[in-house]
Motif scaffolding. Structure first.
Motif, PDB file in Angstrom:
ATOM      1  N   THR A   1       0.125   6.612  -7.316  1.00  0.00           N
ATOM      2  CA  THR A   1      -0.940   7.618  -7.304  1.00  0.00           C
ATOM      3  C   THR A   1      -0.406   9.021  -7.527  1.00  0.00           C
ATOM      4  OG1 THR A   1      -0.797   7.918  -4.902  1.00  0.00           O
ATOM      5  CG2 THR A   1      -2.300   6.207  -5.721  1.00  0.00           C
TER       6      THR A   1
ATOM      7  N   GLY B   1       0.859  10.360   0.035  1.00  0.00           N
ATOM      8  CA  GLY B   1       0.422   8.989  -0.134  1.00  0.00           C
ATOM      9  C   GLY B   1       0.976   8.080   0.950  1.00  0.00           C
TER      10      GLY B   1
ATOM     11  N   PHE C   1       0.446   3.987  -2.929  1.00  0.00           N
ATOM     12  CA  PHE C   1      -0.019   5.338  -2.615  1.00  0.00           C
ATOM     13  C   PHE C   1       1.076   6.388  -2.803  1.00  0.00           C
ATOM     14  CE2 PHE C   1      -3.340   3.066  -0.194  1.00  0.00           C
ATOM     15  CZ  PHE C   1      -4.450   3.737  -0.672  1.00  0.00           C
ATOM     16  N   THR C   2       2.330   5.994  -2.612  1.00  0.00           N
ATOM     17  CA  THR C   2       3.430   6.959  -2.713  1.00  0.00           C
ATOM     18  C   THR C   2       3.842   7.207  -4.156  1.00  0.00           C
ATOM     19  OG1 THR C   2       4.257   6.279  -0.542  1.00  0.00           O
ATOM     20  CG2 THR C   2       5.772   7.501  -1.969  1.00  0.00           C
TER      21      THR C   2
ATOM     22  N   LEU D   1      -1.180   8.624   3.881  1.00  0.00           N
ATOM     23  CA  LEU D   1      -2.479   8.007   3.647  1.00  0.00           C
ATOM     24  C   LEU D   1      -2.403   6.486   3.789  1.00  0.00           C
ATOM     25  CD1 LEU D   1      -5.426   8.395   2.820  1.00  0.00           C
ATOM     26  CD2 LEU D   1      -4.709   8.262   0.422  1.00  0.00           C
ATOM     27  N   SER D   2      -1.297   5.903   3.378  1.00  0.00           N
ATOM     28  CA  SER D   2      -1.149   4.448   3.486  1.00  0.00           C
ATOM     29  C   SER D   2      -1.131   3.998   4.941  1.00  0.00           C
ATOM     30  CB  SER D   2       0.136   4.001   2.782  1.00  0.00           C
ATOM     31  OG  SER D   2       1.290   4.445   3.468  1.00  0.00           O
TER      32      SER D   2
ATOM     33  N   GLY E   1       0.812  -1.219   0.000  1.00  0.00           N
ATOM     34  CA  GLY E   1       0.000   0.000   0.000  1.00  0.00           C
ATOM     35  C   GLY E   1       0.840   1.261   0.000  1.00  0.00           C
ATOM     36  N   CYS E   2       1.928   1.240   0.762  1.00  0.00           N
ATOM     37  CA  CYS E   2       2.806   2.420   0.825  1.00  0.00           C
ATOM     38  C   CYS E   2       3.429   2.686  -0.541  1.00  0.00           C
ATOM     39  CB  CYS E   2       3.885   2.187   1.882  1.00  0.00           C
ATOM     40  SG  CYS E   2       4.870   3.651   2.250  1.00  0.00           S
TER      41      CYS E   2
END
Length: 359
Positions: free
Chosen positions: A58, A64, A54-55, A67-68, A50-51
């Motif tokens: 996205t 991000g 999102f980093t 957010l992760s 996810g990191c």
């Protein structure tokens, strides 16, 4: 501005983290730890993916990353909520939610507020050291060094933190079930374990001191500075792990007010002044700030050891029993009063009972 933006994107994680701590304590009080470990492990694995997504994928960058973290906390919370709702292990201790849950709120606040101060006072002092490092000469190097030192310390701190949670639960269990000798023995075992852990981890940190800085930076100046800090980080970890176990004992006895007062005096009456003296007056830089922190932890250890040695375990058991006997029985059988079911969780499981004994 970047730091401000990062913090704002971290706000959603606060709500998940708070709820997650409630679920963790609920399960730990019943000695249910395997689901916690499995959910945390799965969350950690998914967080890596996810990191990265999102980093980089996205285009949010550091936003991000923040957010992760929030997504991971909410995912972990969801897993444990599903376990509590559908697991056979919790069918007698969780039968649904009702307004009766708020009837024991005052008792929880008496315990929760001092506990919050204990944690906040420690973390705020840690952050204050980072802010102070920005006022030293060559602030870019000093703040980088302090940040790496704190990151390393936090990485190894999770080990004594887990032991602290275990001893807190174990002590409260034994006191609630009328076994003061077992509670005292648990403290001795946890203390011995954490001393051995501190020595092992300390030796590892010192052994890898010359290459540890390369993980964070390729600048030779940073690498050398990190290498010189590692022995002090190892020493602080040894003392810090011991105080972590002792604070867990304080929590298990329901003496959070004492713990909060000790944290306040040791960190802010001893630690911060010592850090300023060594870091700025004696020009020791980040090393001086860190040594001041070690002084605070040492004083905290000393005071907590005295409190632990002088603890009347028979008296603590009596307080636990009085607390359990004086708790009002639930008027709504669908969902008992929280202070009632927490004190009787282990009775439901035909084991020992959990005590919330307040000073």
């Amino acid at each position: 501005m970047s730091a401000q933006s990062f913090v704002r994107w971290m706000i959603p994680s606060l709500f998940a983290y708070g709820l997650l701590q409630c679920i963790l304590r609920f399960l730990q009080a019943q000695n249910i730890v395997l689901p916690i470990m499995l959910s945390s492990g799965l969350t950690a694995l998914l967080h890596l993916l996810g990191c990265w997504v999102f980093t980089y994928k996205t285009g949010l960058g550091y936003k991000g990353a923040a957010l992760s973290v929030s997504v991971s906390y909410w995912f972990n919370l969801l897993l444990l909520l599903l376990y509590v709702c559908y697991s056979h292990s919790c069918k007698e201790t969780w039968t649904g939610f009702s307004r009766e849950a708020f009837s024991g709120l005052l008792g929880f606040l008496k315990l929760g507020i001092p506990s919050t101060f204990m944690v906040c006072l420690q973390n705020w002092q840690f952050e204050l050291l980072l802010l102070l490092s920005g006022f030293l000469s060559n602030p870019d190097l000093q703040t980088s060094l302090m940040s790496i030192s704190q990151n390393t310390s936090s990485l190894v701190y999770v080990i004594p933190l887990g032991v602290s949670a275990a001893i807190s639960t174990r002590v409260s269990n034994e006191l609630g079930s009328g076994n003061p000798k077992a509670a005292k023995l648990a403290v001795f075992v946890a203390s011995s374990t954490i001393v051995a852990e501190g020595l092992v981890v300390g030796l590892v940190l010192i052994s890898f001191r010359k290459i540890w800085g390369q993980i964070y930076s390729q600048e030779s100046q940073v690498e050398k500075a990190v290498a010189s800090m590692m022995p002090w980080i190892a020493l602080s970890h040894f003392f810090d792990g011991f105080q972590c176990v002792l604070l867990g004992t304080i929590r298990g006895c329901g003496r959070q007010k004492i713990g909060a007062l000790v944290c306040l005096c040791s960190y802010y009456a001893v630690g911060i002044p010592a850090s300023i003296l060594l870091g700025f007056v004696l020009h020791k830089g980040v090393k001086g700030l860190w040594i001041g922190n070690i002084c605070a932890i040492f004083v905290q250890d000393l005071v907590l050891i005295i409190f632990t040695i002088l603890t009347d375990w028979e008296k603590q058991t009596t307080k636990a029993n009085e607390r359990m006997q004086n708790d009002a029985k639930p008027s709504n059988t669908d969902f008992p009063d929280p202070s009632y079911w927490i004190c009787n969780i282990q009775a439901y499981k035909c084991s020992s009972s959990v005590s919330l004994s307040f000073e």
